[in-house]
Design a protein around this motif. Structure first.
Motif, PDB file in Angstrom:
ATOM      1  N   GLU A 121      41.125  42.723  14.658  1.00  0.00           N
ATOM      2  CA  GLU A 121      39.967  42.219  13.900  1.00  0.00           C
ATOM      3  C   GLU A 121      40.434  41.587  12.510  1.00  0.00           C
ATOM      4  N   ARG A 122      41.440  42.294  11.888  1.00  0.00           N
ATOM      5  CA  ARG A 122      41.787  41.938  10.655  1.00  0.00           C
ATOM      6  C   ARG A 122      42.699  40.625  10.528  1.00  0.00           C
ATOM      7  N   THR A 123      43.080  40.126  11.541  1.00  0.00           N
ATOM      8  CA  THR A 123      43.698  38.963  11.807  1.00  0.00           C
ATOM      9  C   THR A 123      43.006  37.914  12.803  1.00  0.00           C
ATOM     10  N   ALA A 177      43.487  48.865   6.611  1.00  0.00           N
ATOM     11  CA  ALA A 177      43.880  47.775   6.094  1.00  0.00           C
ATOM     12  C   ALA A 177      43.134  47.823   4.836  1.00  0.00           C
ATOM     13  N   ALA A 178      41.887  48.395   4.854  1.00  0.00           N
ATOM     14  CA  ALA A 178      41.188  48.420   3.358  1.00  0.00           C
ATOM     15  C   ALA A 178      41.626  49.452   2.300  1.00  0.00           C
ATOM     16  N   PHE A 199      47.957  44.667   3.650  1.00  0.00           N
ATOM     17  CA  PHE A 199      48.234  43.898   4.984  1.00  0.00           C
ATOM     18  C   PHE A 199      49.276  42.759   4.882  1.00  0.00           C
ATOM     19  N   LEU A 232      50.565  46.727   8.726  1.00  0.00           N
ATOM     20  CA  LEU A 232      49.549  47.417   7.821  1.00  0.00           C
ATOM     21  C   LEU A 232      50.521  48.571   7.267  1.00  0.00           C
ATOM     22  N   PRO A 243      51.204  41.827  13.621  1.00  0.00           N
ATOM     23  CA  PRO A 243      50.370  42.542  12.374  1.00  0.00           C
ATOM     24  C   PRO A 243      51.130  43.917  11.834  1.00  0.00           C
ATOM     25  N   ASN A 297      47.079  38.514  16.474  1.00  0.00           N
ATOM     26  CA  ASN A 297      45.600  38.292  16.266  1.00  0.00           C
ATOM     27  C   ASN A 297      44.967  38.935  17.260  1.00  0.00           C
ATOM     28  N   ASN A 308      40.771  48.284  10.781  1.00  0.00           N
ATOM     29  CA  ASN A 308      40.266  47.753   9.682  1.00  0.00           C
ATOM     30  C   ASN A 308      40.000  48.785   8.492  1.00  0.00           C
ATOM     31  N   SER A 325      43.541  47.563  -0.293  1.00  0.00           N
ATOM     32  CA  SER A 325      42.942  46.234   0.118  1.00  0.00           C
ATOM     33  C   SER A 325      44.048  45.211  -0.376  1.00  0.00           C
ATOM     34  N   THR A 371      46.610  41.936   0.176  1.00  0.00           N
ATOM     35  CA  THR A 371      47.127  41.108   1.078  1.00  0.00           C
ATOM     36  C   THR A 371      48.342  40.401   0.457  1.00  0.00           C
TER      37      THR A 371
END
Length: 891
Positions: free
Chosen positions: A44-46, A60-61, A65, A349, A347, A41, A57, A359, A361
């Motif tokens: 920011e994504r986590t 990840a978009a 993720f 990605l 993390p 963490n 970010n 996007s 998850t």
């Protein structure tokens, strides 16, 4: 003719002009970002709100993720090797960094195993596989896959398939992040290949410059960029122009005033909040430079044909002797060097337009061994299953074509000490939502439901003994199958000088609790050399009947009192010679007292509840004081008897006295479990065998204990009816014990059931019997797992050759503490489907019990009184008669 020649020449030139990009399109480029010591963490994504990572970010978009991704090790080098080989590091002995086994000596209870400091040259690395497929390959940044004491370049990146190596060498951190990236105090950490910089340059920026140069030089052919930044590893040195902004942010958010108290983890401390401006600035530099590489791909029109993967080599540096580590990973527990989630969850990605849905998850647990086959499949290259033995391609998950990897479990093995980890050597296994941790010093285990408890605060091991035993066995089997080397007991260990007393701020570990009681070092153990030994202890049985009650010593000298196959045993070793006496009757299923004596001349005796059950002679007293320690509820050191460590007892062992001196901590009051008196009487009656009659086995829960005595009576001239010596528990327990229950007997009919324990909800803090709590608890075995378990059990039962009868689960009454009315129907429906599939007779005890609901039981009680058990017994006996008749006809 001339026009035709001109046309053909034009076609040739056009083809030649597009061939490089066509080749690139056929084989996508690969950029693999591996960050050093970045916590799960820390982006920011986590969940980070202090660190800023806008480019991640964006990544990840645009891609996928994985919130449940893991490093193969809680420290760097083993994980790095797992990425490049697709194997668990234990397979080739690279279980620690730097080629060092880590701290050791008389202050450490265990001797850690030796470490291979170099990644094996015989493995076909990911870089070599891509190079064979025509890729240009470059490694940029930290390497740390050569032992520190080897000053050659024999195990540098070029030896593993990389055409270009920039800044990769044997050391694991930079001398500095400021040019010239050197340290006067530790010159071995000086970063090589970076001499062309100038004052003011920052290492993370400079490495990115060289990476972009490589991309630009190879834009017309497929390339693999192994981008392993040194950041965010210590030394914590931010780029100076970014630092002030985070100081102001901390002030604006009120984070620069009072530091929250650190969070204790064993004898260590975890930082309680992300608020260090220096670390935040380093994270931003990492994110910014990843963005620069992504921008270069876009500028060169390569972003749609480049696989981009971002991950970390282990958890963040959040825990140590004080709470002043660089980052905080809360709610995850601990951090780097621990097998708690903070040490291994990272993390992950992945982006590849066209093949990876944006996007997404993906909740599936994955691990760094999976990177190798994933890249091969995304690149359209053949997999190498003999190489990436432990890796699974994630391509199907990424495209959305697959929902699961159907992988049984993930495993972790860290058999070393580390100065920031006061738990010591440990291992872990994650299966589904559950994760088990084993502490190698004591053999103690902890069990967590990560879906409900990502912070690993609620240990379920005491309330879920069947699953705990199952996962413990899986971890042990995996260690054996993967060649994992274990630490060994240190005979020179001095507990009063334990290293934690010097390094940590915690309590002196004079007595370390284990799952069954206590573990003492050799110096604190009872003195028994040339002395008679008298052992007394009180035992409350658990779900599984077997395990060590009291042990001292090891394979040279020692003794152990244990239960095996339900029989009490007492073993003594004198100069490696083993003598064992064993009872011929099983220990009770209710609390009992056990006594073992080694007398003058070596006479041995064993008593249960004051009655002698076995005797023998070891030849003498122990002629030497055992070098190993003393443990209760397991054997934490070295096996005295013929069993495998730790052979943990699932029940409770307390009031342990050795030669009149108590050696146990006060035991918690055992959890009460209601069993009707006639059930215990029934067990005593279940012994008579008549020659010439068919043999019938009953496997069931406590309801079956009630109806077994009248079934025996109803069939006394028809069959020998036996019942397994313990409650069947849930299907996890059945999988563990079925083979032992069946034994070598030729069974003609087996009447069996599982369900009431599977659908029971339990919570470890509940005060109700059996920790039952359908409000706050979790179901013991979810319905889908129940179906899988029961299918496996049925297949195993069919192998016995017996005719089988399934007994449906009896009805759950209103007000029962741990069960939900209606779940009985769901579990019975699943069972019925399996029985019909296998053509197994069904004895519908549910319908029968429903017909007299409340008539023969107390309100809210799933059990039945004597009259109710007799009613059930009539139907059970009749169903057995029917199957016996079919057996005779079949013969």
């Amino acid at each position: 003719m001339r026009n035709l020649l001109l046309f053909l020449c034009a076609c040739f030139l056009a083809t030649a002009a597009v061939s490089p990009s066509a080749a690139a399109s056929a084989k996508p480029n690969v950029v693999l970002f591996l960050i050093d010591d970045l916590g799960w963490n820390d982006i920011e994504r986590t969940g980070s709100t202090f660190y800023e990572t806008p480019r991640l970010n964006q990544l990840a978009a645009e891609g996928a993720f994985f919130p449940a991704a893991y490093a193969a090790s809680p420290v760097c080098s083993p994980t790095r090797a797992s990425v490049l080989t697709g194997k668990y590091p234990s397979r080739f002995g690279l279980t620690n960094h730097s080629g060092s086994s880590g701290p050791k000596g008389p202050d450490y209870p265990l001797n850690p195993p030796a470490v291979s400091g170099n990644m094996p040259l015989e493995d076909v690395t990911l870089a070599e596989a891509l190079k064979e497929a025509g890729y240009q390959t470059a490694h940029v940044g930290k390497w740390h896959l050569q032992a520190h004491n080897d000053t050659s370049e024999d195990y540098f990146p070029r030896e593993y398939g990389f055409d270009l190596n920039i800044a990769g060498h044997r050391m694991g951190q930079p001398g500095s992040y400021d040019y010239p990236y050197e340290s006067e105090q530790h010159p071995g950490t000086n970063v090589p290949d970076m001499e062309d910089g100038e004052p003011g340059d920052y290492l993370t920026d400079a490495l990115t410059d060289k990476a972009i140069d490589f991309i630009e030089a190879n834009q017309d052919q497929p390339f693999f960029l192994n981008m392993w930044y040194y950041t965010v590893h210590t030394p914590i040195i931010p780029r100076k122009d970014k630092l002030e902004a985070y100081r102001q942010k901390a002030e604006r958010l009120g984070l620069d005033t009072d530091r929250p108290e650190p969070v204790p983890v064993w004898d260590s401390q975890s930082r309680a909040r992300q608020d260090d401006p220096r670390y935040a600035a380093m994270v931003e530099s990492m994110d910014e430079n990843i963005g620069r590489i992504l921008d270069a791909l876009a500028r060169l029109d390569l972003e749609n044909e480049t696989i981009v993967i971002f991950t970390s080599d282990n958890g963040g540096l959040s825990t140590g002797a004080s709470g002043n580590a660089p980052t905080s990973l809360l709610p995850l527990r601990a951090g780097k060097a621990w097998v708690y989630e903070g040490g291994i969850r990272v993390p992950l990605l992945v982006r590849l337009p066209g093949k990876v849905k944006a996007s997404r998850t993906i909740e599936e647990p994955v691990i760094t061994t999976d990177i190798y086959p994933t890249i091969l499949e995304l690149a359209g290259l053949p997999l190498r299953p003999d190489q990436h033995l432990d890796g699974r391609s994630l391509a199907g998950l990424l495209s959305g074509d697959e929902e699961s990897l159907e992988r049984e479990a993930l495993y972790f093995h860290y058999p070393h000490y580390h100065h920031i980890n006061s738990m010591g050597p440990a291992g872990a296994v994650r299966m589904g939502d559950y994760k088990l941790i084993e502490v190698y010093e004591t053999g103690a285990v902890e069990l967590y439901n990560l879906k409900a408890d990502i912070g690993e605060q609620n240990d379920l091991a005491p309330s879920m003994p069947e699953l705990t035993a199952k996962l413990t066995k899986k971890l042990h089997d995996w260690r054996e199958n993967s060649g994992a080397v274990m630490p060994t007991p240190n005979p020179d260990y001095s507990e009063e000088n334990d290293w934690r007393n010097k390094k940590m701020d915690g309590v002196k570990p004079e007595v370390r609790k284990a799952s069954g009681g206590v573990v003492l070092g050799a110096k604190q153990s009872p003195v028994i050399e040339n002395k008679p030994i008298e052992i007394h202890c009180s035992v409350v049985p658990g779900q599984a009947s077997d395990g060590v009650l009291v042990a001292q010593g090891g394979k040279e000298n020692g003794y152990v009192v244990y239960v095996e196959n339900g029989n009490a045993c007492f073993s003594v070793r004198i100069k490696s010679r083993l003598t064992t006496i064993k009872s011929v009757v099983r220990v009770p299923e209710i609390p009992f007292r056990i006594e073992a004596i080694l007398a003058e001349g070596g006479a041995m005796s064993l008593r249960v509840d004051g009655v002698e059950v076995a005797s023998g002679n070891a030849g003498s007293l122990l002629t030497a004081q055992p070098g190993m320690g003393f443990s209760i509820g397991q054997d934490a050191f070295s096996p005295v008897g013929s069993y495998e460590l730790p052979f943990t007892y699932s029940g409770e062992v307390s009031e342990v006295f050795i030669n009149g001196e108590e050696r146990s901590v006060p035991a918690a009051k055992p959890t009460a479990f209601y069993t009707p008196k006639q059930d215990l009487d029934g067990l005593k009656e279940n012994t008579a065998i008549k020659a010439g009659l068919p043999n019938v086995m009953i496997i069931g829960d406590s309801i079956s204990i009630g109806y077994t005595p009248p079934v025996i009576d109803l069939l006394k001239d028809v069959a020998n009816v036996q019942r397994v010596s313990t409650n069947c528990g849930d299907t996890n327990s059945g999988l563990q014990n079925l083979k032992r229950w069946l034994g070598d007997t030729s069974w003609d009919v087996i009447h069996f059931n599982w369900g009431l324990h599977d659908l029971c909800y339990r919570h470890p803090e509940s005060k109700v019997q059996g920790n039952r709590d359908k409000i706050k608890g979790t179901v013991a075995v979810p319905l889908d797992q129940y179906e899988q378990n029961l299918e496996t059990l049925v297949v195993q039962l069919k192998q016995s050759g017996a005719r089988l009868i399934w007994a449906s689960t009896t009805s759950v009454p209103e007000g029962e503490a741990g069960r939900v009315v209606g779940d009985d129907l769901k579990y019975n429906a699943v069972a019925e489907k399996i029985m019909k599939k296998h053509s197994i007779a069904i004895n519908d005890l549910y319908a029968l019990s429903k017909s007299f609901a409340g008539q023969y039981s107390s309100p809210g009680d799933v059990h039945f009184n004597k009259e109710g058990s007799a009613k059930l017994a009539e139907q059970v006996a009749e169903s057995i008669k029917v199957e016996l008749g079919k057996r005779v006809v079949a013969q």
